[in-house]
Design a protein around this motif. Structure first.
Motif, PDB file in Angstrom:
ATOM      1  N   THR A  76      -9.396   4.835   0.158  1.00  0.00           N
ATOM      2  CA  THR A  76      -9.723   5.429   1.444  1.00  0.00           C
ATOM      3  C   THR A  76      -8.654   5.068   2.466  1.00  0.00           C
ATOM      4  O   THR A  76      -7.887   4.108   2.287  1.00  0.00           O
ATOM      5  CB  THR A  76     -11.085   4.923   1.936  1.00  0.00           C
ATOM      6  OG1 THR A  76     -10.992   3.508   2.193  1.00  0.00           O
ATOM      7  CG2 THR A  76     -12.184   5.193   0.917  1.00  0.00           C
ATOM      8  N   ALA A  77      -8.596   5.825   3.543  1.00  0.00           N
ATOM      9  CA  ALA A  77      -7.635   5.533   4.616  1.00  0.00           C
ATOM     10  C   ALA A  77      -7.869   4.140   5.176  1.00  0.00           C
ATOM     11  O   ALA A  77      -6.917   3.413   5.495  1.00  0.00           O
ATOM     12  CB  ALA A  77      -7.745   6.590   5.709  1.00  0.00           C
ATOM     13  N   GLU A  78      -9.147   3.756   5.293  1.00  0.00           N
ATOM     14  CA  GLU A  78      -9.468   2.425   5.818  1.00  0.00           C
ATOM     15  C   GLU A  78      -8.969   1.330   4.879  1.00  0.00           C
ATOM     16  O   GLU A  78      -8.464   0.290   5.334  1.00  0.00           O
ATOM     17  CB  GLU A  78     -10.978   2.301   6.021  1.00  0.00           C
ATOM     18  CG  GLU A  78     -11.568   3.192   7.097  1.00  0.00           C
ATOM     19  CD  GLU A  78     -11.777   4.619   6.612  1.00  0.00           C
ATOM     20  OE1 GLU A  78     -12.106   5.467   7.465  1.00  0.00           O
ATOM     21  OE2 GLU A  78     -11.603   4.887   5.397  1.00  0.00           O
ATOM     22  N   ALA A  79      -9.099   1.554   3.564  1.00  0.00           N
ATOM     23  CA  ALA A  79      -8.631   0.551   2.606  1.00  0.00           C
ATOM     24  C   ALA A  79      -7.114   0.412   2.653  1.00  0.00           C
ATOM     25  O   ALA A  79      -6.582  -0.703   2.593  1.00  0.00           O
ATOM     26  CB  ALA A  79      -9.091   0.931   1.199  1.00  0.00           C
ATOM     27  N   LEU A  80      -6.410   1.538   2.770  1.00  0.00           N
ATOM     28  CA  LEU A  80      -4.953   1.477   2.875  1.00  0.00           C
ATOM     29  C   LEU A  80      -4.522   0.751   4.140  1.00  0.00           C
ATOM     30  O   LEU A  80      -3.580  -0.049   4.125  1.00  0.00           O
ATOM     31  CB  LEU A  80      -4.366   2.891   2.843  1.00  0.00           C
ATOM     32  CG  LEU A  80      -4.375   3.597   1.491  1.00  0.00           C
ATOM     33  CD1 LEU A  80      -4.032   5.071   1.652  1.00  0.00           C
ATOM     34  CD2 LEU A  80      -3.396   2.928   0.523  1.00  0.00           C
ATOM     35  N   ASP A  81      -5.223   1.004   5.239  1.00  0.00           N
ATOM     36  CA  ASP A  81      -4.900   0.307   6.488  1.00  0.00           C
ATOM     37  C   ASP A  81      -5.146  -1.183   6.368  1.00  0.00           C
ATOM     38  O   ASP A  81      -4.371  -2.006   6.888  1.00  0.00           O
ATOM     39  CB  ASP A  81      -5.745   0.881   7.639  1.00  0.00           C
ATOM     40  CG  ASP A  81      -5.321   2.277   8.044  1.00  0.00           C
ATOM     41  OD1 ASP A  81      -4.189   2.688   7.686  1.00  0.00           O
ATOM     42  OD2 ASP A  81      -6.110   2.980   8.704  1.00  0.00           O
ATOM     43  N   ALA A  82      -6.236  -1.561   5.685  1.00  0.00           N
ATOM     44  CA  ALA A  82      -6.553  -2.972   5.520  1.00  0.00           C
ATOM     45  C   ALA A  82      -5.483  -3.683   4.673  1.00  0.00           C
ATOM     46  O   ALA A  82      -5.098  -4.815   4.968  1.00  0.00           O
ATOM     47  CB  ALA A  82      -7.920  -3.132   4.882  1.00  0.00           C
ATOM     48  N   LEU A  83      -5.012  -3.003   3.626  1.00  0.00           N
ATOM     49  CA  LEU A  83      -3.950  -3.575   2.819  1.00  0.00           C
ATOM     50  C   LEU A  83      -2.656  -3.716   3.611  1.00  0.00           C
ATOM     51  O   LEU A  83      -1.954  -4.719   3.521  1.00  0.00           O
ATOM     52  CB  LEU A  83      -3.718  -2.701   1.580  1.00  0.00           C
ATOM     53  CG  LEU A  83      -4.794  -2.737   0.497  1.00  0.00           C
ATOM     54  CD1 LEU A  83      -4.499  -1.701  -0.571  1.00  0.00           C
ATOM     55  CD2 LEU A  83      -4.876  -4.118  -0.127  1.00  0.00           C
TER      56      LEU A  83
ATOM     57  N   ALA B 197      -8.781  -2.389  -6.192  1.00  0.00           N
ATOM     58  CA  ALA B 197      -7.735  -2.669  -5.205  1.00  0.00           C
ATOM     59  C   ALA B 197      -8.253  -2.527  -3.781  1.00  0.00           C
ATOM     60  O   ALA B 197      -7.766  -3.183  -2.861  1.00  0.00           O
ATOM     61  CB  ALA B 197      -6.548  -1.740  -5.432  1.00  0.00           C
ATOM     62  N   GLY B 198      -9.222  -1.693  -3.607  1.00  0.00           N
ATOM     63  CA  GLY B 198      -9.868  -1.455  -2.312  1.00  0.00           C
ATOM     64  C   GLY B 198     -10.912  -0.374  -2.515  1.00  0.00           C
ATOM     65  O   GLY B 198     -11.062   0.167  -3.617  1.00  0.00           O
ATOM     66  N   ALA B 199     -11.627  -0.054  -1.475  1.00  0.00           N
ATOM     67  CA  ALA B 199     -12.617   1.010  -1.579  1.00  0.00           C
ATOM     68  C   ALA B 199     -11.921   2.336  -1.832  1.00  0.00           C
ATOM     69  O   ALA B 199     -10.938   2.686  -1.170  1.00  0.00           O
ATOM     70  CB  ALA B 199     -13.443   1.086  -0.298  1.00  0.00           C
ATOM     71  N   GLY B 200     -12.433   3.075  -2.815  1.00  0.00           N
ATOM     72  CA  GLY B 200     -11.803   4.341  -3.141  1.00  0.00           C
ATOM     73  C   GLY B 200     -12.746   5.268  -3.868  1.00  0.00           C
ATOM     74  O   GLY B 200     -13.786   4.863  -4.392  1.00  0.00           O
TER      75      GLY B 200
ATOM     76  N   PRO C 106       0.799  -1.233   0.000  1.00  0.00           N
ATOM     77  CA  PRO C 106       0.000   0.000   0.000  1.00  0.00           C
ATOM     78  C   PRO C 106       0.826   1.275   0.000  1.00  0.00           C
ATOM     79  O   PRO C 106       0.309   2.349  -0.310  1.00  0.00           O
ATOM     80  CB  PRO C 106      -0.837  -0.129   1.277  1.00  0.00           C
ATOM     81  CG  PRO C 106      -0.054  -1.039   2.156  1.00  0.00           C
ATOM     82  CD  PRO C 106       0.604  -2.017   1.224  1.00  0.00           C
ATOM     83  N   ARG C 107       2.114   1.184   0.325  1.00  0.00           N
ATOM     84  CA  ARG C 107       2.962   2.376   0.295  1.00  0.00           C
ATOM     85  C   ARG C 107       3.082   2.938  -1.118  1.00  0.00           C
ATOM     86  O   ARG C 107       3.393   4.107  -1.296  1.00  0.00           O
ATOM     87  CB  ARG C 107       4.343   2.038   0.860  1.00  0.00           C
ATOM     88  CG  ARG C 107       4.334   1.716   2.352  1.00  0.00           C
ATOM     89  CD  ARG C 107       5.687   1.247   2.835  1.00  0.00           C
ATOM     90  NE  ARG C 107       6.068  -0.009   2.218  1.00  0.00           N
ATOM     91  CZ  ARG C 107       7.196  -0.682   2.517  1.00  0.00           C
ATOM     92  NH1 ARG C 107       8.026  -0.182   3.429  1.00  0.00           N
ATOM     93  NH2 ARG C 107       7.474  -1.818   1.915  1.00  0.00           N
ATOM     94  N   PHE C 108       2.826   2.081  -2.123  1.00  0.00           N
ATOM     95  CA  PHE C 108       2.896   2.527  -3.504  1.00  0.00           C
ATOM     96  C   PHE C 108       1.515   2.856  -4.070  1.00  0.00           C
ATOM     97  O   PHE C 108       1.380   3.110  -5.272  1.00  0.00           O
ATOM     98  CB  PHE C 108       3.569   1.459  -4.367  1.00  0.00           C
ATOM     99  CG  PHE C 108       5.011   1.215  -3.998  1.00  0.00           C
ATOM    100  CD1 PHE C 108       6.003   2.067  -4.434  1.00  0.00           C
ATOM    101  CD2 PHE C 108       5.354   0.143  -3.182  1.00  0.00           C
ATOM    102  CE1 PHE C 108       7.330   1.846  -4.085  1.00  0.00           C
ATOM    103  CE2 PHE C 108       6.677  -0.080  -2.824  1.00  0.00           C
ATOM    104  CZ  PHE C 108       7.667   0.777  -3.267  1.00  0.00           C
TER     105      PHE C 108
ATOM    106  N   PRO D  94       3.193  -9.075   5.548  1.00  0.00           N
ATOM    107  CA  PRO D  94       4.066  -9.568   6.614  1.00  0.00           C
ATOM    108  C   PRO D  94       5.194  -8.582   6.893  1.00  0.00           C
ATOM    109  O   PRO D  94       5.805  -8.053   5.955  1.00  0.00           O
ATOM    110  CB  PRO D  94       4.612 -10.882   6.041  1.00  0.00           C
ATOM    111  CG  PRO D  94       3.690 -11.247   4.924  1.00  0.00           C
ATOM    112  CD  PRO D  94       3.191  -9.954   4.366  1.00  0.00           C
ATOM    113  N   ARG D  95       5.435  -8.328   8.128  1.00  0.00           N
ATOM    114  CA  ARG D  95       6.542  -7.450   8.510  1.00  0.00           C
ATOM    115  C   ARG D  95       7.460  -8.174   9.464  1.00  0.00           C
ATOM    116  O   ARG D  95       7.026  -8.895  10.365  1.00  0.00           O
ATOM    117  CB  ARG D  95       6.006  -6.181   9.199  1.00  0.00           C
ATOM    118  CG  ARG D  95       5.089  -5.328   8.323  1.00  0.00           C
ATOM    119  CD  ARG D  95       5.817  -4.811   7.095  1.00  0.00           C
ATOM    120  NE  ARG D  95       4.947  -3.974   6.266  1.00  0.00           N
ATOM    121  CZ  ARG D  95       5.178  -3.679   5.003  1.00  0.00           C
ATOM    122  NH1 ARG D  95       6.261  -4.152   4.416  1.00  0.00           N
ATOM    123  NH2 ARG D  95       4.353  -2.924   4.317  1.00  0.00           N
TER     124      ARG D  95
END
Length: 348
Positions: A334-341, A245-248, A182-184, A346-347
Motif C-alpha cells: 500500500t502507499a502507506e506501507a511504502l511511505d513507512a518504509l 514486507a508491509g501491508a499489501g 522501498p524504491r525497489f 537514513p538520507r
C-alpha cells in the motif's frame, strides 16, 4: 501466547533475536568485503552457511587450517577487523560471534560497528564511513557461541567486526529487522520474501528444517532447503506465519512442494490478517487461498480473488503435515506501507 509474544518469540532456544533473519547471510547476497589481515584463514569463511567443521590432521603451508577467519599474532598495538556488506539492510537486534574450535587462538574481546552507506562503496570509502558502535568491546569465549544483543534503532547497510587484538572467529551472524529500499518494492513484488523484508514469526514445528527456508531467494535444490516438520500423530495440522514486507494486497500465491515426494502435505490453505493485534483472533483472518489439494514435487500457483483487503501477515496451513520448499506471496504494498518504509531509510 499473546500477539506480542508471537511476533517476538524465538523459534529456537536462545535469545529472542535468533528468530530474526540473518541480514548478513550469503543466501541474501551478504559478503565480507574487506579484512585488515587474513593470514591464516580467509575472511569469506565468516559467512559460510552451516556449522564450522574441524579436521585435526589438516595443515597447510602457513600452519593449522581453520574453518573461519584467522589473523596472525599481532606484535604491535592495534586490532584486526573485517567489514561485511549486509545482504539486506536492516536494524540489527543481535549478533552471534562463533569461535568454534578456536581455543588457544580466539580474541579475548570483540566489538561490532555499523554504518549506513548508500550505493556500492569500495574499501577506502567504507573506511571513511560514519561508523557507530552496535556492540561495544565485550568479552568473548573460545570455542563458543558468543551472543550479544543490540539496542541501536537505526538501520545499517554494513557492519565491521573487530577482534581485540587478534585471533580467530569461525562464523558471524547478524540478526535483525530487514529495512529494504522501498524504491525497489514498487509494483508487484514477493511480499513474503526475506530479501524484501518478510520474516517468519511463528511455526508449529521445525523438526527437520527451518521455516525461514520457504521465504529464501531462488528455487530449492533439494529437500533440505525447504521446511519440513515431523510426522503428526494427532488431529492437528502444521502451519507457518510470515510477517510481510508491509501491508499489501495479494495478487497471486505460489506453494512449492519441489523435492517433497513421499512427504508433501495432502492439502494447504493461506489466510491473511492486517495487524499483529489480531493474530490471536481466528475470526479476523481472511481467506486468500482456500484449502486445496497439493501434489508432490510440484510448483502450485493460485490467483487470489481481486478486491481482498490489504494484509500484513499470512499463515500457510498444511494438512496434516509435510514439507514445502517455497512460499511466494506476490502483491503490491500500500502507499502507506511504502511511505513507512521510506521513513526508516537514513538520507544524507
Amino acid at each position: 501466547m499473546t500477539a506480542s509474544d508471537l511476533t517476538d518469540a524465538p523459534l529456537t532456544a536462545g535469545p529472542a533475536f535468533l528468530a530474526l533473519p540473518d541480514l548478513a547471510s550469503r543466501a541474501l547476497a551478504g559478503a565480507v568485503v574487506h579484512a585488515d589481515d587474513e593470514f591464516f584463514a580467509e575472511k569469506e569463511n565468516l559467512l559460510l552457511p552451516g556449522a564450522p567443521i574441524f579436521d585435526p590432521t589438516l595443515f597447510g603451508h602457513k600452519g593449522k587450517i581453520y574453518d573461519g577467519w584467522e589473523t596472525r599474532r599481532r606484535r604491535t598495538p592495534g586490532e584486526d577487523s573485517a567489514t561485511v556488506r549486509l545482504g539486506v539492510p536492516g536494524v540489527v537486534r543481535g549478533v552471534v560471534v562463533d569461535t568454534a574450535f578456536f581455543r588457544g587462538n580466539y580474541p579475548p574481546e570483540v566489538a561490532l560497528d555499523g554504518a549506513w552507506v548508500e550505493g556500492y562503496p569500495d574499501a577506502a570509502e567504507l573506511a571513511a564511513a560514519p561508523w557507530r558502535p552496535l556492540v561495544p568491546p565485550s568479552p568473548a569465549q573460545g570455542d563458543a557461541l558468543n551472543t550479544y544483543e543490540v539496542a541501536d534503532e537505526a538501520p545499517v547497510t554494513h557492519v565491521r567486526l573487530r577482534m581485540i587484538p587478534d585471533g580467530g572467529i569461525a562464523r558471524l551472524r547478524v540478526h535483525g529487522l530487514p529495512t529494504p529500499d522501498p524504491r525497489f518494492l514498487a509494483g508487484t513484488v514477493d511480499l513474503a520474501a526475506a530479501e524484501n523484508g518478510g520474516r517468519i514469526v511463528d511455526c508449529s514445528d521445525l523438526f527437520y528444517s527451518s521455516p525461514a527456508n520457504i521465504i529464501g531467494p531462488g528455487r530449492s535444490r533439494n529437500m533440505g532447503e525447504g521446511w519440513e516438520n515431523a510426522r503428526r500423530r494427532d488431529n492437528g495440522n502444521d502451519h507457518v506465519t510470515v510477517a510481510l514486507a508491509g501491508a499489501g494486497t495479494v495478487d497471486h500465491v505460489e506453494i512449492d512442494t519441489s523435492y517433497y515426494v513421499g512427504n508433501a502435505p495432502g492439502s494447504a490453505s493461506l489466510r491473511g490478517i492486517r495487524s499483529a493485534e489480531d493474530l490471536d483472533r481466528p475470526e479476523a483472518w481472511i481467506e486468500l487461498v482456500p484449502r486445496t489439494r497439493l501434489q508432490p514435487d510440484c510448483r502450485h500457483r493460485y490467483l487470489v480473488e481481486p478486491g481482498a483487503e490489504p494484509v500484513q501477515f499470512v499463515r500457510v496451513d498444511v494438512f496434516p503435515d509435510g514439507g514445502i520448499a517455497r512460499l511466494r506471496v506476490n502483491g503490491r504494498l500500500t502507499a502507506e506501507a511504502l511511505d513507512a518504509l521510506a521513513a526508516r531509510i537514513p538520507r544524507a
